[in-house]
Design a protein around this motif. Structure first.
Motif, short mmCIF file in Angstrom:
data_model
loop_
_atom_site.label_atom_id
_atom_site.label_comp_id
_atom_site.label_asym_id
_atom_site.label_seq_id
_atom_site.Cartn_x
_atom_site.Cartn_y
_atom_site.Cartn_z
N ASP A 5 50.62 17.10 36.58
CA ASP A 5 49.26 17.28 37.14
C ASP A 5 48.73 18.60 36.61
OD1 ASP A 5 46.97 17.62 38.72
OD2 ASP A 5 47.93 16.86 40.53
N PRO A 34 54.13 15.81 46.38
CA PRO A 34 52.82 15.75 45.71
C PRO A 34 52.40 17.07 45.09
CG PRO A 34 52.73 14.67 47.86
CD PRO A 34 54.09 15.29 47.77
N HIS A 35 52.77 18.19 45.70
CA HIS A 35 52.42 19.50 45.13
C HIS A 35 53.67 20.23 44.63
CE1 HIS A 35 48.07 20.62 46.45
NE2 HIS A 35 48.14 19.38 46.02
N GLU A 88 45.87 10.11 37.88
CA GLU A 88 44.59 10.72 38.27
C GLU A 88 43.64 10.79 37.09
OE1 GLU A 88 44.98 14.90 39.10
OE2 GLU A 88 43.01 15.02 40.07
N HIS A 111 48.15 11.48 50.75
CA HIS A 111 47.00 12.40 50.68
C HIS A 111 45.73 11.58 50.46
CE1 HIS A 111 47.30 11.80 46.34
NE2 HIS A 111 48.57 12.15 46.41
N SER A 112 44.61 12.31 50.30
CA SER A 112 43.35 11.60 50.12
C SER A 112 43.25 11.05 48.70
CB SER A 112 42.19 12.56 50.40
OG SER A 112 42.28 13.68 49.54
N THR A 120 46.12 13.77 36.24
CA THR A 120 47.57 13.56 36.39
C THR A 120 48.01 12.35 35.58
OG1 THR A 120 47.43 14.34 38.68
CG2 THR A 120 49.45 13.21 38.05
N TYR A 146 54.91 8.53 47.21
CA TYR A 146 55.96 9.56 47.22
C TYR A 146 57.07 9.07 48.14
CZ TYR A 146 51.75 11.71 45.54
OH TYR A 146 50.60 11.94 44.82
N ASP A 153 40.82 18.31 36.08
CA ASP A 153 41.98 17.96 36.90
C ASP A 153 42.41 16.54 36.50
OD1 ASP A 153 43.92 17.81 38.85
OD2 ASP A 153 42.52 17.83 40.55
N PHE A 156 45.11 25.55 37.61
CA PHE A 156 45.96 25.80 38.77
C PHE A 156 47.40 25.79 38.26
CE2 PHE A 156 44.58 21.37 38.56
CZ PHE A 156 45.79 20.69 38.43
N ARG A 174 51.97 9.51 40.54
CA ARG A 174 50.52 9.75 40.78
C ARG A 174 49.82 9.58 39.44
NH1 ARG A 174 50.81 14.08 43.11
NH2 ARG A 174 50.32 15.72 41.63
N VAL A 212 38.68 23.80 42.16
CA VAL A 212 39.39 22.56 41.82
C VAL A 212 39.14 21.53 42.92
CG1 VAL A 212 41.62 21.49 41.35
CG2 VAL A 212 41.20 23.83 40.63
N HIS A 213 39.18 21.99 44.15
CA HIS A 213 38.91 21.10 45.29
C HIS A 213 37.56 21.48 45.88
CE1 HIS A 213 43.46 20.36 46.16
NE2 HIS A 213 43.02 19.63 45.16
N HIS A 242 38.75 14.12 45.19
CA HIS A 242 37.90 15.26 45.62
C HIS A 242 36.93 15.58 44.50
CE1 HIS A 242 40.42 17.67 42.88
NE2 HIS A 242 41.43 16.95 43.34
C1 LIG Z 1 47.04 22.72 43.37
S1 LIG Z 1 45.61 21.91 42.92
C2 LIG Z 1 46.18 20.25 42.92
C3 LIG Z 1 45.42 19.39 42.03
C4 LIG Z 1 45.82 17.96 42.24
N1 LIG Z 1 45.30 17.10 41.24
C5 LIG Z 1 45.38 17.48 43.59
O1 LIG Z 1 44.22 17.61 43.91
N2 LIG Z 1 46.28 16.86 44.39
C6 LIG Z 1 47.67 16.65 44.10
C7 LIG Z 1 48.14 15.67 45.12
C8 LIG Z 1 47.12 15.56 46.16
C9 LIG Z 1 45.88 16.20 45.61
C10 LIG Z 1 45.33 17.13 46.66
O2 LIG Z 1 45.75 18.26 46.79
N3 LIG Z 1 44.39 16.61 47.44
C11 LIG Z 1 43.79 17.29 48.54
C12 LIG Z 1 42.30 17.33 48.32
C13 LIG Z 1 44.09 16.57 49.86
O3 LIG Z 1 43.95 17.24 50.89
O4 LIG Z 1 44.43 15.40 49.86
#
Ligand SMILES: CSCC[C@H](N)C(=O)N1CCC[C@H]1C(=O)N[C@@H](C)C(=O)O
Length: 349
Positions: free
Chosen positions: A210, A192-193, A328, A281-282, A223, A318, A221, A179, A326, A291-292, A285
């Motif tokens: 990340d 976070p993103h 991970e 966030h959660s 971090t 954050y 994945d 990603f 973060r 990835v998710h 995953h």
């Molecule tokens: C753009 S893919 C992001 C990968 C990253 N490791 C990731 O999964 N993140 C980054 C911060 C929060 C987490 C995320 O996006 N979690 C999702 C599943 C949520 O909705 O919490």
């Protein structure tokens, strides 16, 4: 039992005779065709057909494990009508657009179209040995790229410089980036993103990286948050709290554990440090062809961990205007507990 046999059982339980698969990762999972975004699969009780167009004639014949029909819509729909006509045909409600559903209705007037969720995703949630090999390979490449680039994360380089070097290292090792790499320095750490920007990394900052690699369609994945210079006592306090929550959650991973309880464990620890409101966030995953993917490790999740699941554990805090942390890991749920797949070094601050 093959994936198709398992899918047919799931279709019977869902009360459908056929399934129109449009989610790219599901197309790949069921047919083996790696350009899932340009493919669809129709599965019935006795057959399965991959639909894709003439750009992929050779590729589909090399990769697909089901018969192929090479055409574009509407010819695709006309061909599929022979198999779908008169049946209860499930479609992937969380993927098919309203416009494409209208097209199916127009072309299959005597089929009854039924929204279904998670039929193929359910098969993807625990990984086969072959899938695990690809995820492990992706994580090894990401670990090596991080180790190579970590020394270059210092004052004066931009977030984009770091992201570019990481991507280059993964591409050179034969993988793609999973990603858009997140490199968030200083106050950007509160996003976070926050994808890598032209911001120049300064002295005494934290930098969140990340990243993941993709091998044979499977993702990793991970971090790490790294220190540049001597971050303030408050930043180091945030770091230590997140590390504690991350390590406690990883240690608690085992089959039978409820995903929601794992999220609660990490969240309660951060709340104990007065940081619960900053965990935006959660906890994590599932990871695989997407990835998710399932299971979601969040407060509202009904899922229970099973051997063969690959999940992330990624608490973070954050703080707007200040920054963020973060940490991970990518974790395999085993018969007896867990195995941490991400081996890149973590800072001790
Ligand atoms: C753009 S893919 C992001 C990968 C990253 N490791 C990731 O999964 N993140 C980054 C911060 C929060 C987490 C995320 O996006 N979690 C999702 C599943 C949520 O909705 O919490």
């Amino acid at each position: 039992m093959t994936a198709l046999d398992q899918l047919r059982s799931a279709m019977r339980r869902a009360g459908v005779d056929a399934l129109w698969i449009s989610d790219p990762a599901n197309v790949r999972a069921i047919s083996g065709f790696s350009s899932g975004k340009d493919g669809k699969v129709l599965v019935t009780a006795h057959g399965a057909t991959l639909y894709t167009d003439a750009r992929y004639t050779v590729q589909a014949s090399e990769e697909a494990t089901v018969p192929q029909f090479i055409a574009r819509p509407p010819e695709t729909y006309v061909h599929a009508r022979d198999a779908a006509g008169g049946l209860r045909v499930g479609f992937e409600a969380d993927h098919l657009t309203v416009a494409l559903l209208d097209d199916l209705r127009d072309h299959w007037p005597d089929a009854s179209l039924v929204p279904v969720r998670g039929l193929v995703h359910g098969l993807r949630v625990t990984k086969t040995a072959r899938e695990l090999d690809a995820i492990r390979a992706a994580q090894r490449i990401a670990d090596a790229a991080f180790a190579q680039v970590r020394p270059t994360i210092r004052p004066g380089v931009t977030e984009l410089d770091v992201a570019l070097e990481l991507e280059l290292a993964m591409r050179r090792a034969g993988a793609q980036s999973a990603f858009e790499i997140i490199v968030a320095s200083g106050p950007n750490g509160a996003k976070p993103h926050g994808v890598a920007s032209s911001r120049v990394i300064g002295d005494d900052e934290l930098v969140t990286v990340d990243m993941g690699a993709r091998v044979d369609g499977y993702h990793s994945d991970m971090t790490r948050t790294v220190a540049v210079g001597e971050p303030s006592a408050e930043l180091r306090r945030l770091y230590r709290a997140v590390l504690e929550a991350e390590q406690a959650a990883v240690a608690a991973v085992r089959p039978g554990m409820r995903a929601a309880d794992l999220d609660r464990l990490a969240r309660d620890l951060l709340t104990g440090h007065g940081l619960g409101e900053y965990f935006a966030h959660s906890l994590g995953h599932g990871v695989g062809l997407d990835v998710h993917e399932a299971p979601g490790l969040r407060a509202t999740s009904e899922e229970v961990l099973e051997p063969g699941m690959v999940i992330t554990i990624e608490p973070g805090v954050y703080v707007p205007g200040v920054g963020g942390v973060r940490i991970e890991d990518l974790v395999l749920v085993t018969e007896t507990g867990s195995e941490v797949l991400s081996l890149a070094e973590k800072e001790q601050l």
